[in-house]
Design an enzyme around this catalytic site. Structure first.
Site, PDB file in Angstrom:
ATOM      1  N   HIS A 131      35.382 -16.261 -46.470  1.00  0.00           N
ATOM      2  CA  HIS A 131      35.723 -15.270 -47.495  1.00  0.00           C
ATOM      3  C   HIS A 131      35.923 -15.943 -48.865  1.00  0.00           C
ATOM      4  O   HIS A 131      35.222 -15.657 -49.830  1.00  0.00           O
ATOM      5  CB  HIS A 131      37.035 -14.548 -47.140  1.00  0.00           C
TER       6      HIS A 131
HETATM    7  O1  RIB Z   1      40.464 -10.569 -46.215  1.00  0.00           O
HETATM    8  C1  RIB Z   1      40.232 -11.938 -46.413  1.00  0.00           C
HETATM    9  C2  RIB Z   1      41.209 -12.497 -47.391  1.00  0.00           C
HETATM   10  O2  RIB Z   1      42.530 -12.350 -46.882  1.00  0.00           O
HETATM   11  C3  RIB Z   1      41.028 -14.009 -47.609  1.00  0.00           C
HETATM   12  O3  RIB Z   1      41.422 -14.338 -48.913  1.00  0.00           O
HETATM   13  C4  RIB Z   1      41.988 -14.617 -46.623  1.00  0.00           C
HETATM   14  O4  RIB Z   1      42.465 -15.897 -47.040  1.00  0.00           O
HETATM   15  C5  RIB Z   1      43.118 -13.628 -46.672  1.00  0.00           C
HETATM   16  O5  RIB Z   1      43.921 -13.956 -47.788  1.00  0.00           O
END
Ligand code: RIB
Ligand code: CA
Length: 316
Positions: A240
């Site tokens: 992500h």
């Molecule tokens: O949904 C994914 C996000 O939420 C990423 O930034 C992960 O680190 C959590 O913070």
């Protein structure tokens, strides 16, 4: 072309840590600072982890500044079940020797951005609490930020914390609303594209061919993420947060669309849902560019190559 100067606002977090490593391994980027917030873990743990990962990567010259302890309105929540008790999976990094800078991250962000207007990009990869507070505290801040590249939201994709909402936005939807309507140039990297960038066991096996604290850290960090990968069809750990950096190091891997995006902060069943005005029903202009497609496999390959290069420079 000089490197792009960025500050990462973060809640490390397994994939946050991988984003730090990718930024440090990318000559196109100059990582100016890390500002921390609650989210995946408490602020204290997030700040500790930020310091510890920078020390692992021999980059503890980079300032770390602690920020928000709680969201603007919502109660605090953390996702230890995904990121593990340490906040970075099963990794066991030594207690960092370095300390965070004095002062609050919100004041640091304001000070840095006003000192060099339109020079610094901010990459929020956790809840948007610090950014929203900076916008509200200093009216000049929004005009002086070069851009925000945000990991957050789910536009056409399902949510990962509720059926509708993505974690970062869900933790502080009120902050997201302030940021989305701030007028700051925004690029949004939502689950729609990050779910296409999966680090799998075969990739970890490839990295481990290089004996380095970096590759050993990545393996231990993603183990808990693998355990919870059912939402990705049990295949791997979504990159992500690292994907935000593709906007700098490989923009050709992303397909961006100018779109008006808003967020539900009304407190109902779709709290934290981000939705795009694809049919122009609001009659209002786009407020961001949204990545709706990505060449996920090519990004994972780029990530692996950069980690291999970084790992070869750090042997102890
Ligand atoms: O949904 C994914 C996000 O939420 C990423 O930034 C992960 O680190 C959590 O913070
Ligand atoms: Ca994060």
């Amino acid at each position: 072309m000089p490197p792009k100067r960025i500050i990462i606002d973060t809640d490390p977090g397994i994939d946050d840590a991988l984003a730090f490593l990718l930024a440090l391994a990318s000559p196109e980027i100059k990582l100016e600072a890390l500002t921390t917030t609650q989210g995946n873990v408490t602020l204290e743990t997030a700040t500790r982890n930020a310091l510890a990962v920078l020390e692992l990567a021999k980059a503890n010259h980079i300032p770390v500044v602690a920020g928000s302890v709680v969201p603007l309105v919502q109660p605090l929540r953390a996702s230890a079940h995904v990121h593990g008790e340490s906040g970075i999976g099963n990794s066991k990094l030594p207690t960092p020797k370095s300390k965070p800078r004095e002062g609050h991250a919100v004041d640091y962000l304001i000070e840095r951005v006003l000192a060099e207007p339109n020079e610094l990009g901010i990459f929020p990869i956790g809840p948007l609490t610090n950014i929203a507070m900076a916008i509200r505290k200093e009216p000049k801040f929004a005009k002086a930020v070069k851009e925000l590249v945000i990991m957050g939201g789910a536009v056409l994709e399902h949510g990962n914390v509720t059926p509708q909402a993505e974690f970062n936005i869900y933790v502080d939807p009120h902050a997201a609303h302030i940021v989305f309507h701030s007028g700051i140039p925004i690029t949004l990297i939502p689950l729609d594209v990050t779910h296409k960038c999966l680090l799998e066991q075969i990739h970890i096996d490839r990295l481990l061919r290089i004996d380095s604290p970096i590759t050993r850290f990545i393996r231990s960090a993603v183990e808990t993420c693998f355990a919870h990968s059912e939402s990705y069809g049990g295949k791997g750990c979504a990159l992500h947060d690292p994907l935000t950096l593709a906007t700098v190091i490989a923009p050709e891997l992303l397909t961006l669309k100018e779109l008006r995006v808003d967020v539900d902060h009304s407190g109902g069943v779709s709290m934290g849902k981000t939705f795009g005005d694809f049919l122009g029903k609001t009659g209002k202009p786009a407020n961001m560019r949204v990545a709706l497609q990505a060449r996920g496999d090519d990004f994972v390959e780029l990530f692996l190559q950069r980690m291999e290069t970084l790992a070869k420079t750090i042997s102890v």
